[in-house]
Structures are given as structure tokens and as C-alpha cells.
Design a protein around this motif. Structure first.
Motif, PDB file in Angstrom:
ATOM      1  N   ASP A 482       0.815  -1.145   0.003  1.00 57.43           N
ATOM      2  CA  ASP A 482       0.068   0.047  -0.079  1.00 57.43           C
ATOM      3  C   ASP A 482       0.797   1.445  -0.050  1.00 57.43           C
ATOM      4  N   LYS A 483       2.156   1.102   0.147  1.00 56.50           N
ATOM      5  CA  LYS A 483       3.121   2.400  -0.061  1.00 56.50           C
ATOM      6  C   LYS A 483       2.468   3.368   1.035  1.00 56.50           C
ATOM      7  N   GLY A 484       2.260   2.939   2.189  1.00 54.97           N
ATOM      8  CA  GLY A 484       1.808   3.855   3.166  1.00 54.97           C
ATOM      9  C   GLY A 484       0.496   4.759   3.152  1.00 54.97           C
ATOM     10  N   VAL A 485      -0.262   4.313   2.083  1.00 51.37           N
ATOM     11  CA  VAL A 485      -1.768   4.730   1.847  1.00 51.37           C
ATOM     12  C   VAL A 485      -2.766   4.060   2.971  1.00 51.37           C
ATOM     13  N   VAL A 486      -3.050   4.621   4.158  1.00 56.31           N
ATOM     14  CA  VAL A 486      -3.795   3.887   5.121  1.00 56.31           C
ATOM     15  C   VAL A 486      -5.095   3.700   4.780  1.00 56.31           C
ATOM     16  N   ILE A 487      -5.606   2.623   5.413  1.00 57.66           N
ATOM     17  CA  ILE A 487      -7.202   2.464   4.837  1.00 57.66           C
ATOM     18  C   ILE A 487      -8.093   3.800   5.255  1.00 57.66           C
ATOM     19  N   GLU A 488      -8.838   3.981   4.315  1.00 53.74           N
ATOM     20  CA  GLU A 488      -9.745   5.038   4.128  1.00 53.74           C
ATOM     21  C   GLU A 488     -11.165   4.723   4.488  1.00 53.74           C
ATOM     22  N   PHE A 489     -11.913   5.895   4.918  1.00 58.96           N
ATOM     23  CA  PHE A 489     -13.202   5.744   5.513  1.00 58.96           C
ATOM     24  C   PHE A 489     -13.987   6.860   4.857  1.00 58.96           C
ATOM     25  N   VAL A 490     -15.299   6.740   4.859  1.00 58.51           N
ATOM     26  CA  VAL A 490     -16.388   8.056   4.376  1.00 58.51           C
ATOM     27  C   VAL A 490     -17.212   8.316   5.629  1.00 58.51           C
ATOM     28  N   ASN A 491     -17.598   9.382   5.707  1.00 58.55           N
ATOM     29  CA  ASN A 491     -18.318   9.756   6.853  1.00 58.55           C
ATOM     30  C   ASN A 491     -19.490  10.897   6.146  1.00 58.55           C
ATOM     31  N   PRO A 492     -20.456  10.439   5.371  1.00 61.42           N
ATOM     32  CA  PRO A 492     -21.388  11.444   4.640  1.00 61.42           C
ATOM     33  C   PRO A 492     -22.541  11.741   5.511  1.00 61.42           C
ATOM     34  N   LYS A 493     -22.923  12.802   5.536  1.00 65.65           N
ATOM     35  CA  LYS A 493     -23.996  13.311   6.030  1.00 65.65           C
ATOM     36  C   LYS A 493     -25.189  13.131   5.000  1.00 65.65           C
ATOM     37  N   TYR A 494     -26.465  12.204   5.584  1.00 67.24           N
ATOM     38  CA  TYR A 494     -27.212  12.008   4.240  1.00 67.24           C
ATOM     39  C   TYR A 494     -28.524  12.985   4.448  1.00 67.24           C
ATOM     40  N   LYS A 495     -29.181  13.146   3.224  1.00 71.22           N
ATOM     41  CA  LYS A 495     -30.233  14.232   3.312  1.00 71.22           C
ATOM     42  C   LYS A 495     -31.637  13.406   4.120  1.00 71.22           C
ATOM     43  N   ASP A 496     -31.731  12.126   3.799  1.00 72.59           N
ATOM     44  CA  ASP A 496     -32.855  11.339   4.475  1.00 72.59           C
ATOM     45  C   ASP A 496     -32.445   9.845   4.629  1.00 72.59           C
ATOM     46  N   GLU A 497     -33.611   9.167   4.666  1.00 76.65           N
ATOM     47  CA  GLU A 497     -33.414   7.830   5.126  1.00 76.65           C
ATOM     48  C   GLU A 497     -33.118   6.752   3.775  1.00 76.65           C
ATOM     49  N   THR A 498     -33.133   7.405   2.748  1.00 76.28           N
ATOM     50  CA  THR A 498     -32.736   6.565   1.481  1.00 76.28           C
ATOM     51  C   THR A 498     -31.385   6.396   1.563  1.00 76.28           C
ATOM     52  N   ARG A 499     -30.420   7.359   2.112  1.00 73.95           N
ATOM     53  CA  ARG A 499     -29.118   7.152   2.425  1.00 73.95           C
ATOM     54  C   ARG A 499     -28.543   7.193   0.991  1.00 73.95           C
ATOM     55  N   THR A 500     -28.837   8.063  -0.107  1.00 76.82           N
ATOM     56  CA  THR A 500     -28.210   8.169  -1.346  1.00 76.82           C
ATOM     57  C   THR A 500     -27.789   9.535  -1.696  1.00 76.82           C
ATOM     58  N   GLU A 501     -28.514  10.456  -1.184  1.00 74.14           N
ATOM     59  CA  GLU A 501     -27.938  12.077  -1.357  1.00 74.14           C
ATOM     60  C   GLU A 501     -27.402  12.516  -0.095  1.00 74.14           C
ATOM     61  N   PHE A 502     -26.579  13.365  -0.056  1.00 77.61           N
ATOM     62  CA  PHE A 502     -25.811  13.959   1.028  1.00 77.61           C
ATOM     63  C   PHE A 502     -26.304  15.537   1.295  1.00 77.61           C
ATOM     64  N   LYS A 503     -26.309  15.905   2.458  1.00 80.74           N
ATOM     65  CA  LYS A 503     -26.422  17.359   2.535  1.00 80.74           C
ATOM     66  C   LYS A 503     -25.394  18.180   2.198  1.00 80.74           C
ATOM     67  N   LYS A 504     -24.147  17.660   2.021  1.00 80.64           N
ATOM     68  CA  LYS A 504     -22.953  18.414   1.570  1.00 80.64           C
ATOM     69  C   LYS A 504     -22.151  17.339   1.114  1.00 80.64           C
ATOM     70  N   PRO A 505     -21.100  17.828  -0.087  1.00 76.59           N
ATOM     71  CA  PRO A 505     -20.475  16.861  -0.733  1.00 76.59           C
ATOM     72  C   PRO A 505     -19.482  16.182   0.491  1.00 76.59           C
ATOM     73  N   THR A 506     -19.193  14.880   0.379  1.00 80.66           N
ATOM     74  CA  THR A 506     -18.143  14.431   1.210  1.00 80.66           C
ATOM     75  C   THR A 506     -16.885  13.736   0.481  1.00 80.66           C
ATOM     76  N   ARG A 507     -15.949  12.967   1.145  1.00 85.91           N
ATOM     77  CA  ARG A 507     -14.573  12.518   0.556  1.00 85.91           C
ATOM     78  C   ARG A 507     -14.277  11.471   1.138  1.00 85.91           C
ATOM     79  N   LEU A 508     -13.300  10.626   0.423  1.00 92.17           N
ATOM     80  CA  LEU A 508     -12.717   9.596   1.302  1.00 92.17           C
ATOM     81  C   LEU A 508     -11.611  10.451   2.337  1.00 92.17           C
ATOM     82  N   GLU A 509     -11.570   9.989   3.544  1.00 90.01           N
ATOM     83  CA  GLU A 509     -10.586  10.484   4.621  1.00 90.01           C
ATOM     84  C   GLU A 509      -9.588   9.332   4.994  1.00 90.01           C
TER      85      GLU A 509
END
Length: 726
Positions: A482-509
Motif C-alpha cells: 500500500d506504500k503508506g496509503v492507510v485504510i480510508e473511510f467515508v463519513n457522509p451526512k445523508y439528506k434522508d433515510e434513503t441514504r443516497t443523497e448528501f447534505k453536503k459533498p463528502t470525500r474519502l478520509e
């Protein structure tokens, strides 16, 4: 079907690295897609003989000249560029030839990769980026800029933009599905050490005293490297500049960067004394970002590198990553011709150190440990030596500095995650508080994150996020897959219970403290990862919140507002306790003694700063301080490696600074003056933001100041007269 096959063929070709000979022959004129220069690749291969063309294929996508204009005579470069230019049918189905001809070679290559990836993914989730360009002659500069930005994003991420988007899709789906990342693990308390500055006795379980750990740490100071993670601005604090420039306290007005710098230099001088080798230099690497890089460089330039030699401070800059607008990992557009970007997180530091060849260089030079620090926790420097000592004694490959943690506290905890079926997958790592309670609730007594009745704290130590890593294991891990690329995660803030659209853009962290996942991957059960716990007053008081946010926290009953004023106060209290332990008669501020200033509880005094140039170990403080008394209203600053203070009688303000080779003894000095005091800023007063974030200033009415820079031996008695003895 034929078009699909062509797309697969070209995408596969673009994801392969050129031959080793191609890399060698094109050195200096090209960059790799993930940001490596050929010299980085060559350096790695020369140090670790297991590197080969096959291992490089996981990190290289293609070779292209930066900027795209010129052609190289390298066969690898020529082949790759021609492949992009000659097999662009899929791209030209959506982009006209006239628009295509506007772009540089690197822009064409990156855009081709994005389009081909989008086609083969089956979603066309990125078509909004490239699908509706106006005809040539309209917004041409925007088209060129967008292609160059895509090339930059593609080049800065290992595996390129397709790899980033592929990871994002998987992680976003897991997030939407509510996948439990710890379903296959059970948590237990890992092996570690607990040290107390004020307890001379060894911990019954782990067997080391604070002074023993510190002494052991001194044996390794000649072979350390410091890495300071400083990619963020102070916006959360209400400050538009870089956090490293903030004043840690109003007695000395020294910034965080100066405090860290002077600590490293004090350690370096001690290494010279311990080893007799005056040539030892302790490197400092600072990780910056686009936001902080220019201001960090200016801060260093304006202060003559804070005393570091030329080349001793190294700056590595992290890149931002593309923002994502929905659960299908669609790129978020800031405008028609600009992709929105966001910080990737401080986990980038490991890959950056690998990319720049620094870890291999340090390993070859015989460096033994890397010490990682955060930007605004001045107390942590006290913990470095004993933590290093624990690492040496216990052979820890990674050692996290920790504090006692209240059960349920919103802070990460260090835990051992035991895999239920494969022990090789077990690891010791930080677990965030919102993951720890569900994990503990699903195992054992199912009580969750509860306190140990014997201590009142959680048995899982709180992670202060400062780390000591052993160099050999680090080099081996970074040179892995992996050359030091640590395991990433996402932490999106969803608009509703469908969990498809975000309140604001997210990214890998990614987070610096997640490097154990790579240790486990490369070293398996051999990875020896632990922690060292210290009292909170001794090691942890970060400045991270605005004054308003801190005041709100206090109103709700919070005990750690995390403001500039609470961080400054905690520094004074820490030094009160150090001098009290050394035998000075003074009042140590307890929680009940705190007084509100601008809505934040702070110490009424005494306000004490023991600079790194005065002492960095407990033993030094004990040897340099003898007796004396200090009143609550007093202020004291001590700086000088050969300064000793006996029987001080202080009621007011005293500053003593001595230079190198100045042997100064202060004995029986009596100080009576008006001293210093804090003044709360009246509401509505227009003051600079660096003042506003504290809510007060320091009124310096009267002070006795003794400054000695001429080498020699000196004595200062009751009346404050400086007498040179030789």
C-alpha cells in the motif's frame, strides 16, 4: 460489444506500469500517475532489493510529462502517450475532436482514464464532468483547466482517480448499508504502560516508573526524527491563519512551532552531551497543505527557522482529493469547469514520507524512531521521552500516547481487536467512541463502554493521537503493497433515510493513527503495538475550539473546552505541579480553584513557563530547582540550560533567560513588584482575531527581567545583582 472490449483493453493498459528500463531511461522528464518521480522509485529499489517491475505495477499507472507539451525519446513514455492518442475512440464519442485538441497530453490521458472508467463501471456517474462541453471556442480556458485539474487529481492519488472513485463506491455502499466494520472482531485492552509524573513507584502490572522510562528514552534521543502534522488552518478556533503561528501563552508569546522547535533543539543538545557527537542533527518534517504551506514557510523564514540548521526542516505538502456529491461517488462540481476538492486527512503523512524517500533515507542513516506530533497540543512534549523509553524497553513497533478516558467520552480509544477466526488479522488500533460502545455491547457482558469500578475510567485508554514508531518496522510497512496509503473511510451526512443523497459533498478520509492496519497487513502477528498512558494534566490540552464554542461547552457542564485560553491555563497548571513536586511552596490550581475569564475557567495563578531550554526531563527540574515560594498572583519564566534556581521568593513577575555556556545560579532572590495580570476584553471591542480567540489580554505592569548571553559563570543573590565569577 466491440466498443466495450476496446474500453477494457485500453483501461487495462493504462493501469499497467511501464518496464523498469523505461523508468530508468526517462528519469527527470516524467512523473508517475500517482505523484512519484522516477528518482523516488529508483531510490526505493536500491534500498530494498525485493523491489521489482512487478511490485511497481501496483503503484504506477502511466508515465507522462508534466504539463503534456513535450515528447520524450523514452520508449515507455512514447508508447504510453501514443496509446492514449491513437485509441481514444470512447473519449471522442462524447468530446469533439476540436475540444480534444485543446488539451495537453496529460490532460487527455487523465480524461481518457476517467471516461473509460466511467464506461466500464456501468453507471456513467461522472458524465456531468465531461458529457456536455460546448463547441470549441466557448469556454476553452475552462475546458483546459478542468482537464489539468483531473490530471492533478489523478496524479496525486496512488492508482489514479479511477482507484479513488472505485474505493469510494465500495465505502459509500457499505456506509449506506450500515455495514459493521468490526463484525468479525472482539475488543480487549492491549498491552501498554501507565506512567505518572508524581508517582515514584512502578506500576504493579507493567513495572516501570516515570523516571525509569524517561532515562530509557534518553538512550535513544540521538536516533529520532520528528514529524509535525500541520495541514489545517485555525478556522475552527476563529483564526484565519495557521495554527502553528498561534501564541501558546501570553507570558512568552511563543508560538506552537517555536515551542516544538526549541524542544527538539534541547533534545539535540542533550544528545550531544550524552554521546559526545556534536554532529547529531534531529530532523523535523512538517506536513502542510495548500492552505497552510505558504504561511508555514513564511513563519519559518521570518524566524530564521527558529534556530534549525539549513536543511534540517523538511516540508512535505499533501494534496486535496475530489469531493463526492452522491452515493454513486459522483464528482462534486464547484462550477462547470472546477471539481470541488477537500482535505484527505492527516493519514496522508505516511504515504508522503514514503513518496519523498525520507523513511528509506532515515533507515539507511541508522535512525531508530519517528515521533509524530499534532499541531496545537503543547503539553505533549513532556510525554515524548518516557514514551520513547517504553517503546525501547518493550520493543513496541508503534506506541500511542494516551490519557485516562471517561466511559462514553467522545474520544477515540486504543483497543486490541481479536479476529474471531484468523489470529493473523488481529491488531491493536484506535477505535472511535461511536464504534467502541456498539462493539463492547455485542460481546462479553454486553454492558458496552462502561467504567472500571476501581478507577472510575474506561479500561480502554483515550488516544491523544501522538505516536512513536520504530523505524525498521515502519520502513518495511511503507515499502509494502500500500506504500503508506492507510485504510480510508467515508463519513457522509445523508439528506434522508434513503441514504443516497448528501447534505453536503463528502470525500474519502484517512487518519494517521490507522497505520496499524498496514502493520498488520505487512507483519501479521509480529507487529508489536501498544500504548503509554499519562495523566491528562501532564500531556493533553489541545487548542481546537473557538471561544464561543468553548463557552457553550462550559455552560453544558463540560470540563475540557479546548480553547486557546484553557490550553494556556493548563500549561501554567502543569508547571505549577512540576515545581510543587520539586519542593517549591506554591498553590496548585485544582478544578474548584478555576476562575472564569471570558466565560472559560482558567487558573488564577501562579502562571509559570519552564521553557524547553531550561528542562525537558523530570530529573533536570529536580536538579535545577531547590526550595523557594511563589505566590498565586505571580508569573515566572525560566529559560537556560545551565540555569539553577534556589530558594526563590517571588511575589510579582520574574523572567530569567540565559544563553549557551552561561552557568547561572540564582540563590535566595527576592522579587516584589506589581507583576502581570489578565484583562478581559470588553464585549464589542474591535481586536485582532489572535486576541479575540482568547477573550483577554495580559497586562504587564512590572517585571524583573534578567538576561545573560555572555558565556561564563554567574551568581545572583537576594537583591538580583548579577555577579560574574570568572
Amino acid at each position: 460489444m466491440a466498443k466495450f472490449a476496446t474500453a477494457i483493453k485500453l483501461l487495462s493498459f493504462l493501469l499497467l506500469s511501464p518496464s523498469r528500463s523505461g523508468i530508468e531511461s526517462s528519469r527527470g522528464s516524467v512523473v508517475l500517475a500517482n505523484g512519484f518521480t522516477p528518482s523516488h522509485v529508483a531510490h526505493t529499489s536500491s534500498v530494498y532489493t525485493h523491489s521489482s517491475a512487478s511490485s511497481l505495477s501496483t503503484q504506477c499507472a502511466y508515465l507522462l510529462p508534466r504539463g503534456g507539451g513535450s515528447q520524450s525519446t523514452s520508449s515507455a513514455l512514447f508508447t504510453t502517450t501514443n496509446a492514449v492518442q491513437s485509441d481514444i475512440g470512447p473519449a471522442l464519442e462524447v468530446i469533439s475532436q476540436e475540444n480534444w485538441d485543446l488539451l495537453s497530453d496529460r490532460g487527455k490521458a487523465a480524461l481518457s482514464r476517467l471516461i473509460l472508467y466511467d464506461m466500464t463501471s456501468g453507471h456513467n456517474g461522472q458524465r456531468h464532468v465531461y458529457g456536455d462541453w460546448p463547441e470549441a471556442g466557448v469556454d476553452d480556458e475552462g475546458k483546459i483547466a478542468l482537464a489539468e485539474q483531473i490530471a492533478d487529481l489523478d496524479g496525486s492519488y496512488p492508482g489514479g482517480l479511477p482507484a479513488y472513485l472505485s474505493k469510494a463506491k465500495v465505502l459509500l455502499k457499505e456506509s449506506a448499508d450500515g455495514t459493521n466494520p468490526f463484525a468479525e472482531f472482539e475488543a480487549s485492552v492491549p498491552e501498554g504502560e501507565s506512567l505518572s509524573y508524581e508517582d515514584p513507584h512502578a506500576n504493579a502490572h507493567t513495572g516501570m516508573t516515570f523516571s525509569e522510562a524517561e532515562e530509557m528514552g534518553l538512550t535513544g534521543i540521538a536516533d529520532v526524527v520528528f514529524v509535525l502534522v500541520a495541514g489545517g488552518l485555525g478556522e475552527r478556533l476563529g483564526y484565519s491563519g495557521i495554527k502553528l503561528s498561534l501564541e501558546t501563552n501570553l507570558l512568552t508569546n511563543k508560538s506552537y512551532l517555536e515551542i516544538y522547535s526549541k524542544y527538539i533543539q534541547a533534545m539535540q543538545r542533550m544528545a550531544h552531551i550524552k554521546t559526545g557527537r556534536d554532529h547529531i542533527r534531529i530532523p523535523l518534517v512538517i506536513m502542510t497543505s495548500d492552505d497552510t504551506d505558504p504561511l508555514t514557510r513564511k513563519l519559518l523564514d521570518d524566524n530564521n527557522n527558529f534556530g534549525f540548521d539549513e536543511g534540517q526542516v523538511i516540508i512535505v505538502k499533501q494534496d486535496k482529493v475530489a469531493a463526492l456529491s452522491n452515493g454513486n461517488a459522483g464528482l462534486s462540481m464547484k462550477s462547470n469547469w472546477k471539481i470541488e476538492t477537500k482535505p484527505h486527512g492527516h493519514g496522508d503523512v505516511h504515504h508522503l514520507l514514503y513518496r519523498e524517500g525520507l523513511v528509506d533515507k532515515w533507515y539507511d542513516e541508522g535512525k531508530k524512531h519517528v515521533i509524530f506530533l499534532q499541531d496545537t497540543n503543547a503539553l505533549v512534549i513532556n510525554s515524548i521521552l518516557p514514551t520513547l523509553g517504553v517503546s525501547i524497553k518493550k520493543g513496541f513497533h508503534m506506541n500511542s500516547i494516551c490519557i485516562p478516558r471517561l466511559a462514553g467520552e467522545a474520544a477515540g480509544a486504543i483497543a486490541r481487536l481479536e479476529h474471531k477466526t484468523d489470529s493473523e488479522k488481529s491488531l491493536v488500533i484506535n477505535v472511535e467512541y461511536n464504534q467502541l460502545d456498539p462493539l463492547l455491547s455485542s460481546q462479553g457482558d454486553c454492558k458496552g463502554d462502561v467504567a472500571d469500578p476501581n478507577t472510575g475510567f474506561s479500561p480502554f485508554p483515550g488516544n491523544a493521537n501522538n505516536i512513536v514508531i520504530e523505524m525498521g518496522a515502519y520502513a518495511k510497512t511503507l515499502n509494502g503493497e500500500d506504500k503508506g496509503v492507510v485504510i480510508e473511510f467515508v463519513n457522509p451526512k445523508y439528506k434522508d433515510e434513503t441514504r443516497t443523497e448528501f447534505k453536503k459533498p463528502t470525500r474519502l478520509e484517512c487518519m494517521m493513527q490507522d497505520i496499524p492496519k498496514l502493520f498488520q497487513k505487512e507483519m501479521g502477528s509480529e507487529a508489536n503495538i501498544g500504548f503509554t498512558t499519562f495523566d491528562r494534566w501532564f500531556t493533553f490540552s489541545p487548542a481546537k475550539n473557538s471561544l464561543d464554542a468553548g463557552v457553550e461547552d462550559v455552560k453544558k457542564g463540560g470540563k475540557a473546552p479546548g480553547t486557546m485560553s484553557s490550553a494556556e491555563s493548563d500549561k501554567y497548571i502543569q508547571n505549577q505541579r512540576k515545581l510543587k513536586y520539586a519542593g517549591v511552596n506554591l498553590d496548585v490550581t485544582e478544578e474548584k480553584d478555576l476562575v472564569p475569564v471570558a466565560g472559560i475557567p482558567v487558573t488564577p495563578g501562579p502562571r509559570i513557563i519552564l521553557c524547553p531550554g531550561f528542562a525537558i526531563t523530570q530529573q533536570e527540574v529536580m536538579q535545577k530547582i531547590e526550595g523557594g515560594k511563589i505566590t498565586k498572583r505571580s508569573s515566572l519564566v525560566l529559560e537556560g540550560e545551565d540555569l539553577k534556581v534556589k530558594n526563590l521568593d517571588l511575589d510579582g513577575a520574574l523572567v530569567i533567560r540565559t544563553g549557551h555556556d552561561c552557568d547561572v545560579t540564582v540563590d535566595g532572590l527576592v522579587v516584589r513588584n506589581k507583576g502581570f495580570d489578565v484583562e478581559e476584553i470588553p464585549e464589542g471591542t474591535d481586536v485582532p482575531e489572535e486576541v479575540a480567540i482568547r477573550g483577554y489580554t495580559m497586562r504587564k505592569d512590572e517585571v524583573m527581567e534578567i538576561i545573560i548571553n555572555e558565556p561564563g559563570k554567574y551568581h545572583i543573590g537576594k537583591d538580583g545583582e548579577v555577579k560574574k565569577l570568572d
